[in-house]
Design an enzyme around this catalytic site. Structure first.
Site, PDB file in Angstrom:
ATOM      1  N   GLY A  10      30.933  34.763  45.630  1.00 39.49           N
ATOM      2  CA  GLY A  10      31.618  35.973  46.104  1.00 39.49           C
ATOM      3  C   GLY A  10      30.680  36.749  46.992  1.00 39.49           C
ATOM      4  N   ASN A  33      31.143  31.020  48.584  1.00 36.58           N
ATOM      5  CA  ASN A  33      32.302  31.905  48.745  1.00 36.58           C
ATOM      6  C   ASN A  33      33.524  31.040  49.024  1.00 36.58           C
ATOM      7  OD1 ASN A  33      33.017  34.927  49.142  1.00 36.58           O
ATOM      8  ND2 ASN A  33      34.074  33.892  50.827  1.00 36.58           N
ATOM      9  N   ARG A  34      34.676  31.466  48.473  1.00 42.35           N
ATOM     10  CA  ARG A  34      35.899  30.686  48.669  1.00 42.35           C
ATOM     11  C   ARG A  34      36.141  30.391  50.147  1.00 42.35           C
ATOM     12  NH1 ARG A  34      41.603  33.466  47.396  1.00 42.35           N
ATOM     13  NH2 ARG A  34      40.649  34.918  48.873  1.00 42.35           N
ATOM     14  N   VAL A  74      33.227  38.365  42.525  1.00 48.14           N
ATOM     15  CA  VAL A  74      34.540  38.302  43.187  1.00 48.14           C
ATOM     16  C   VAL A  74      35.394  39.480  42.722  1.00 48.14           C
ATOM     17  CG1 VAL A  74      34.427  35.806  43.455  1.00 48.14           C
ATOM     18  CG2 VAL A  74      35.573  36.773  41.459  1.00 48.14           C
ATOM     19  N   GLN A  75      36.530  39.609  43.369  1.00 44.31           N
ATOM     20  CA  GLN A  75      37.443  40.700  43.034  1.00 44.31           C
ATOM     21  C   GLN A  75      37.784  40.635  41.539  1.00 44.31           C
ATOM     22  OE1 GLN A  75      41.280  40.542  44.980  1.00 44.31           O
ATOM     23  NE2 GLN A  75      40.567  42.138  46.364  1.00 44.31           N
ATOM     24  N   SER A 128      26.041  49.282  38.709  1.00 46.11           N
ATOM     25  CA  SER A 128      26.371  50.573  39.314  1.00 46.11           C
ATOM     26  C   SER A 128      25.358  50.952  40.380  1.00 46.11           C
ATOM     27  CB  SER A 128      26.393  51.659  38.239  1.00 46.11           C
ATOM     28  OG  SER A 128      26.598  52.904  38.852  1.00 46.11           O
ATOM     29  N   LYS A 182      30.054  50.615  31.426  1.00 48.23           N
ATOM     30  CA  LYS A 182      30.199  50.878  32.872  1.00 48.23           C
ATOM     31  C   LYS A 182      31.467  51.695  33.136  1.00 48.23           C
ATOM     32  CE  LYS A 182      29.655  50.430  37.384  1.00 48.23           C
ATOM     33  NZ  LYS A 182      30.928  50.464  38.008  1.00 48.23           N
ATOM     34  N   HIS A 185      30.816  55.187  32.142  1.00 46.58           N
ATOM     35  CA  HIS A 185      29.959  55.727  33.204  1.00 46.58           C
ATOM     36  C   HIS A 185      30.825  56.224  34.366  1.00 46.58           C
ATOM     37  CE1 HIS A 185      28.351  55.044  37.231  1.00 46.58           C
ATOM     38  NE2 HIS A 185      27.179  55.450  36.783  1.00 46.58           N
ATOM     39  N   ASN A 186      31.774  55.408  34.771  1.00 45.79           N
ATOM     40  CA  ASN A 186      32.633  55.807  35.893  1.00 45.79           C
ATOM     41  C   ASN A 186      33.492  57.010  35.532  1.00 45.79           C
ATOM     42  OD1 ASN A 186      31.561  53.498  36.997  1.00 45.79           O
ATOM     43  ND2 ASN A 186      33.467  52.850  37.938  1.00 45.79           N
ATOM     44  N   GLU A 189      31.439  59.953  35.796  1.00 46.81           N
ATOM     45  CA  GLU A 189      31.260  60.232  37.228  1.00 46.81           C
ATOM     46  C   GLU A 189      32.463  61.042  37.772  1.00 46.81           C
ATOM     47  OE1 GLU A 189      30.205  56.600  39.433  1.00 46.81           O
ATOM     48  OE2 GLU A 189      31.725  57.195  40.884  1.00 46.81           O
ATOM     49  N   ARG A 287      42.816  64.386  40.310  1.00 52.67           N
ATOM     50  CA  ARG A 287      42.956  63.510  41.490  1.00 52.67           C
ATOM     51  C   ARG A 287      44.436  63.224  41.745  1.00 52.67           C
ATOM     52  NH1 ARG A 287      37.904  59.252  42.031  1.00 52.67           N
ATOM     53  NH2 ARG A 287      36.299  60.700  41.309  1.00 52.67           N
ATOM     54  N   ARG A 446      55.846  69.010  11.161  1.00 50.29           N
ATOM     55  CA  ARG A 446      56.108  67.571  11.009  1.00 50.29           C
ATOM     56  C   ARG A 446      56.754  67.280   9.656  1.00 50.29           C
ATOM     57  NH1 ARG A 446      51.844  64.441  10.615  1.00 50.29           N
ATOM     58  NH2 ARG A 446      52.829  62.616  11.534  1.00 50.29           N
TER      59      ARG A 446
HETATM   60  P1  ATR Z   1      36.370  42.079  50.647  1.00 46.12           P
HETATM   61  O1  ATR Z   1      37.672  42.691  51.074  1.00 46.12           O
HETATM   62  O2  ATR Z   1      35.196  42.984  50.842  1.00 46.12           O
HETATM   63  O3  ATR Z   1      36.164  40.674  51.131  1.00 46.12           O
HETATM   64  P2  ATR Z   1      37.538  41.425  48.113  1.00 46.12           P
HETATM   65  O4  ATR Z   1      38.821  41.139  48.755  1.00 46.12           O
HETATM   66  O5  ATR Z   1      37.476  42.316  46.922  1.00 46.12           O
HETATM   67  O6  ATR Z   1      36.443  42.006  49.090  1.00 46.12           O
HETATM   68  O7  ATR Z   1      36.917  40.039  47.725  1.00 46.12           O
HETATM   69  C1  ATR Z   1      35.663  39.977  47.121  1.00 46.12           C
HETATM   70  C2  ATR Z   1      35.332  38.554  46.885  1.00 46.12           C
HETATM   71  O8  ATR Z   1      36.289  37.988  45.986  1.00 46.12           O
HETATM   72  C3  ATR Z   1      35.355  37.708  48.137  1.00 46.12           C
HETATM   73  O9  ATR Z   1      34.234  36.884  48.069  1.00 46.12           O
HETATM   74  C4  ATR Z   1      36.643  36.932  48.002  1.00 46.12           C
HETATM   75  O10 ATR Z   1      36.636  35.648  48.595  1.00 46.12           O
HETATM   76  P3  ATR Z   1      37.222  35.430  50.060  1.00 46.12           P
HETATM   77  O11 ATR Z   1      36.154  35.881  50.997  1.00 46.12           O
HETATM   78  O12 ATR Z   1      37.470  33.977  50.135  1.00 46.12           O
HETATM   79  O13 ATR Z   1      38.479  36.251  50.152  1.00 46.12           O
HETATM   80  C5  ATR Z   1      36.707  36.754  46.508  1.00 46.12           C
HETATM   81  N1  ATR Z   1      38.058  36.419  46.070  1.00 46.12           N
HETATM   82  C6  ATR Z   1      39.148  37.192  46.156  1.00 46.12           C
HETATM   83  N2  ATR Z   1      40.212  36.552  45.631  1.00 46.12           N
HETATM   84  C7  ATR Z   1      39.778  35.343  45.221  1.00 46.12           C
HETATM   85  C8  ATR Z   1      40.384  34.220  44.583  1.00 46.12           C
HETATM   86  N3  ATR Z   1      41.682  34.239  44.225  1.00 46.12           N
HETATM   87  N4  ATR Z   1      39.624  33.142  44.318  1.00 46.12           N
HETATM   88  C9  ATR Z   1      38.314  33.149  44.640  1.00 46.12           C
HETATM   89  N5  ATR Z   1      37.676  34.166  45.231  1.00 46.12           N
HETATM   90  C10 ATR Z   1      38.390  35.253  45.518  1.00 46.12           C
END
Ligand code: ATR
Length: 470
Positions: A10, A33-34, A74-75, A128, A182, A185-186, A189, A287, A446
């Protein structure tokens, strides 16, 4: 070809920066990375670095030393599951997967359990500090199998922020503990930011301070008890002018606060655990109400507030009262956040060490502040401390600053300036210190309408009254 010591999957900005950070501490790193363009782009930016690019999961996995240490960046959510599933058939027992994303802690608990059935260790870690922190030294909150953590601890400690020589990375606890901490923590924040925003709003609207004056106030506050990253950047923000209009930047930014959900998760967990977390929760709601911009604009034409009332005392006195109100509210907020971690620790059997957690919050992360040292000291004095406000240092502050908080809230109320964070901080303090709350009446109601029963103050047992009988 020699094998690399750790892999990062990622390569969006957080993953890339973390990989460079690891490499900069003397480790060799494989990256994957994918979509392959991100690998190519990273390699172009990594000339002279010990970064090895790979273009398939097979190539990536076979490029790593055993037991493999793989950091997933990754996400959060489905992408993390998809990535784990693609790696799993290629892994061996004893390999370690580390999820450094902003993952929901219940997902981490589930993944830890599922992967342990395959003999794979799974560490869910909070990272973080944003993009900059990932590159130069984040605060790291790892949870998972202790024995797996031991194998990655030297890397985590090397890449983390340092405060007085201490690494801001410490084992938090089993399975989802790291991501939970974490998350809190957020949430903290969110509350810190809301309380600072309320302080700003009062000084702007009641004291009519200009952006330059606000810069001075926050810069001054940053030299004392409130010394922290968020106060520091707030001071900086008031200095910045918009290049287009020449106005203070803050005045051209639309008052609609975004959010990515971690504050909401913290509040949801508080509701699930039955622990009071009103300041963080109010900050999430604040917010939400900010995002109703169009509705608020309409309402502002329909609903009126009070006429302005000048506060008593000099400008300097009111500013000092606001500073005290902010510090007291911040203490109440951390008291709630740490009390919630205690409740979660009991619920999930995590054995969280609150002093250690305060220590790793001291550097790298957004809520870093001098004040966290005081929390560490409070837990050193009493590891079983029920609520931070009961510690000798914090007790003295909240007792002496409460007058200022009451005064500031009353100035806000009289002027119709919303201060949800301050108000709920004071209500929490007053509720927590009150021996007898009006919940006796709630219990009576109650029991009246639903025969829910009640306990008595004068004897043990469970009671019900036939309310309509004479
Ligand atoms: P950004 O928009 O900054 O690229 P993101 O969409 O949150 O961030 O994705 C972060 C990471 O998760 C990326 O490396 C993304 O891979 P791609 O560059 O190929 O999109 C990875 N990612 C998102 N969805 C994925 C999935 N279904 N399988 C594998 N990796 C994934």
């Amino acid at each position: 070809m020699s094998k690399q010591q750790i892999g990062v999957v990622g390569l969006a900005v957080m993953g890339k920066n973390l990989a460079w950070n690891i490499e900069s501490r003397g480790y060799t790193v494989s990256v994957y990375n994918r979509s392959s363009e991100k690998v190519d782009d990273m390699l172009k930016e990594s000339v002279g670095k010990q970064i090895v690019g790979t273009y398939s999961v097979e190539e990536f996995v076979s490029s790593l030393e055993s037991p493999r240490k793989i950091m997933l960046m990754v996400q959060a959510g489905a992408a993390t599951d998809a990535t784990i599933n693609s790696l799993l058939p290629l892994l061996d027992k004893g390999d370690i997967l580390i999820d450094g994303g902003n993952t929901y802690y219940k997902d981490t608990i589930r993944r830890n359990k599922e992967l342990s059935e395959h003999g794979i260790h799974f560490i869910g870690t909070g990272v973080s500090g944003g993009e900059e922190g990932a590159l130069t030294g984040p605060s790291i909150m790892p949870g998972g199998q202790k024995e797996a953590y031991e194998l990655v601890a030297p890397i985590f400690e090397a890449i983390s922020a340092k405060v007085n020589g201490d690494a801001c990375s410490i084992y938090i606890g089993p399975d989802g503990a790291g991501h939970y901490v974490k998350m809190v923590h957020n949430g903290i924040e969110y509350a810190d930011m809301q309380l600072i925003a309320e302080s700003y709003f009062l000084m702007k609207n009641v004291l009519n301070l200009s952006a330059d004056e606000l810069h001075e106030v926050f810069a001054e506050w940053n030299k004392g008890e409130l010394d922290s990253y968020l106060i520091e950047i707030t001071a900086d923000i008031f200095k910045k002018k918009d290049a287009e209009t020449g106005k203070p930047m803050v005045d051209v930014i639309l008052d609609k606060a975004g959010q990515k959900g971690t504050g909401k998760w913290t509040s949801q967990s508080a509701l699930d655990l039955g622990t009071p977390l009103p300041i963080i929760t109010e900050s999430v709601f604040a917010r939400f109400i900010s995002s109703l911009k169009e509705e608020r604009v309409k309402a502002s034409k329909v609903l009126s507030g009070p006429a302005p009332v000048l506060p008593e005392g000099s400008k300097e006195e009111v500013i000092e009262a606001i500073r005290r109100a902010l510090y007291m509210s911040k203490i109440a907020s951390y008291a709630q956040g740490f009390a919630q971690m205690r409740a979660a620790s009991e619920e999930y059997d995590w054995n969280l060490q609150y002093g250690d957690i305060a220590m790793i919050f001291r550097g790298g992360c957004i809520i870093r502040a001098q004040f966290l040292q005081k929390i560490k000291e409070a837990y050193d004095r009493d590891p079983g401390l029920l609520n931070l406000m009961l510690d000798e240092y914090f007790k003295e502050i909240v007792e002496s600053y409460q007058a200022a908080l009451r005064e500031v809230i009353s100035i806000a109320v009289k002027n119709g300036v919303p201060v949800p964070g301050f108000s709920t901080a004071l209500s929490y303090y007053d509720s927590y210190r009150t021996e007898t709350l009006p919940a006796n009446l709630i219990q009576a109601q109650r029991d009246y309408f639903g025969a829910h029963t009640y306990q008595r103050v004068d004897k043990d047992g469970t009671f019900h009254t036939e309310w309509l009988e004479d």
